[in-house]
Design a protein around this motif. Sequence first.
Motif, PDB file in Angstrom:
ATOM      1  N   ILE A   1      36.852 -20.530   4.759  1.00 20.49           N
ATOM      2  CA  ILE A   1      36.248 -21.529   5.952  1.00 20.49           C
ATOM      3  C   ILE A   1      35.378 -22.109   5.393  1.00 20.49           C
ATOM      4  N   LYS A   2      35.408 -23.385   6.099  1.00 20.00           N
ATOM      5  CA  LYS A   2      34.356 -24.343   5.821  1.00 20.00           C
ATOM      6  C   LYS A   2      33.631 -24.753   7.374  1.00 20.00           C
ATOM      7  N   VAL A   3      32.402 -24.467   6.949  1.00 20.71           N
ATOM      8  CA  VAL A   3      31.730 -24.659   8.473  1.00 20.71           C
ATOM      9  C   VAL A   3      30.666 -25.848   8.240  1.00 20.71           C
ATOM     10  N   SER A   4      30.944 -26.759   9.029  1.00 21.91           N
ATOM     11  CA  SER A   4      29.952 -28.063   8.848  1.00 21.91           C
ATOM     12  C   SER A   4      29.361 -28.262  10.124  1.00 21.91           C
TER      13      SER A   4
ATOM     14  N   PRO B   1      26.345 -35.075   5.116  1.00 24.50           N
ATOM     15  CA  PRO B   1      26.726 -33.816   5.664  1.00 24.50           C
ATOM     16  C   PRO B   1      26.082 -32.643   5.312  1.00 24.50           C
ATOM     17  N   ILE B   2      26.191 -31.605   6.138  1.00 20.65           N
ATOM     18  CA  ILE B   2      25.560 -30.077   5.809  1.00 20.65           C
ATOM     19  C   ILE B   2      26.521 -29.183   6.182  1.00 20.65           C
TER      20      ILE B   2
ATOM     21  N   CYS C   1      29.258 -16.814   0.065  1.00 21.75           N
ATOM     22  CA  CYS C   1      29.100 -18.297   0.094  1.00 21.75           C
ATOM     23  C   CYS C   1      29.735 -18.686  -1.165  1.00 21.75           C
ATOM     24  N   VAL C   2      30.738 -19.694  -1.241  1.00 22.56           N
ATOM     25  CA  VAL C   2      30.990 -20.099  -2.641  1.00 22.56           C
ATOM     26  C   VAL C   2      30.794 -21.704  -2.756  1.00 22.56           C
ATOM     27  N   GLY C   3      30.154 -22.247  -1.766  1.00 19.24           N
ATOM     28  CA  GLY C   3      29.530 -23.622  -1.943  1.00 19.24           C
ATOM     29  C   GLY C   3      28.890 -24.057  -0.570  1.00 19.24           C
ATOM     30  N   GLY C   4      28.324 -25.365  -0.918  1.00 16.45           N
ATOM     31  CA  GLY C   4      27.910 -25.750   0.106  1.00 16.45           C
ATOM     32  C   GLY C   4      27.116 -27.335  -0.155  1.00 16.45           C
ATOM     33  N   ARG C   5      26.512 -27.652   0.872  1.00 18.10           N
ATOM     34  CA  ARG C   5      25.743 -28.986   0.811  1.00 18.10           C
ATOM     35  C   ARG C   5      24.590 -29.175   1.400  1.00 18.10           C
TER      36      ARG C   5
END
Length: 531
Positions: A356-359, A366-367, A466-470
Amino acid sequence: MSSRSQRPAKRGTSEPRRRADVTVLSGPDQGCGCPDCSAGGLDPEQMLTDLVDDASTLAEVEDPLEAELTGALFVAMARAGGDETMAAFAGAFVPAIEARGTRAALTLLTAIGAVAGDTAGPVDESARTSAARLRDVGVAAPSWADDLAQPLTAGPFTRLHDDHDSMSVLIGVFQRAGREHALMIMVDNEHCGAAEQIYLLAAGDLPNAVAAIHQGARQDGVNIRTRKLGAAEFRWYVEQALDARAVHDEEDGPDGVPAGLDLIDDDGPGYAPLAVLTRRRLDVLPAARRPRGTVASGHATDRTAMDVLQQLAGMIGRSGGPAAFGLDLPAPRRSQPAKLPAKRKRSNGPAPIYQIKVSLRGAKPPIWRRLLVPGDITLNRLHQAILAAFGWHGGHLHVFDTAYGQFGRADRDLGHRSDGPVTLEQVAPAVKDKLRYTYDFGDDWEHEILVEKSTPADPAARYPACVGGRRAAPPDDCGGIWGYQELVEVLADANHPEHQERLEWLGLDDASQFTPDTFDLHQVNQRLRDS
């Protein structure tokens, strides 16, 4: 903009309740026309006796706030008559109370002196001086006098407003002697920015009150922005609203009473004494400072103040808001959410892993965080995982908005069902399904959750992961996405007047330690393992 015809009519049964648990001393009817109220028919001595005797019960109330509200009622009556009335109040009425020489008299004088303030002219000094003389001769002080003498502290301060800034709500929390209360000032920005109503809430009722506003706004498609204010900014906003309302109330009504005086409502004190109390609260704050980008007042448009208040009342009323508001508006018919699918059975095998991508909505740049979670993770456990992924501290209300209803901490007033037994795959069963998660109904951090893909579980892996983020997430309690943007600007400007204050709030020694553009995958996964 001072014409009475331009003021909206007073709201009726749909008006939120103020505190009903306050002592309000009785007084003569205003302009009733009866013989006792006509010239020569009123017995001033008897009226004074009744007023002072009534104050005897006020001496033993637990919360000094009740005494302040009673004092505010008298100060509001004195102010309504102008300078001459205030002079008479200070020079005749206050000494007459002192002359009774009783504990009830001291109680009433202490209550009046507590809220009179500098704007009440001679009333402030007269009431306090008379009270001091009674104490000096041994008259027993009211039970709450020591608490009332404790310093009053304040904060946090918040401003809610819609996208078009047509309405706003100013909220300030105040503390003294271990007690907290909140003032909520409704402002009509399309009617010269005047205060329309003031509500006094127990601090414990405030989260539900704010949640009701946000809840109704989301259901009605209205975007409510939230901004944390500094004490000086809050004072500026409130003084602007009170002053604009005072201009509107200058013109006398047909009965000789200033328009909008509103001394007493059915449920307790009206606008006028609450305005007195509010101004007294502002006295403990730093000097007012106009926030950047604001103007002193708005301009009237074709929309009336009633339009704005009806919109706000609708937000609260249609959401089934807290009992503190006492709204009786009928709820509109809404389409019922879809029936929640059944949970996975053991015979269906192990749940897949959802990516899932949680924005964070509204964040520019973007975060976001990309998480791996079991499909049968409960929404409450997902809530904890999102808190960890974004570094939120927790302790605020939250809700998941889904096609099957709203899930969070069970709350009948807000229409939220418990998120404990509900799983992610029940409310988002397919790839590309979306739902919305909101954390902290004050700051209103809204997140969009997108199911990107579904894969078999890896027995050697640990979930959630968690496999990624910004980018770094905003700090908790910084005022929502708009407050965060301002925080970034303030910390980037070493000459900004609030630069040092914000560093201290964050616990930082230097602005170089604030790195909003960084994302630390290892740190996020450590928090997930600890959650």
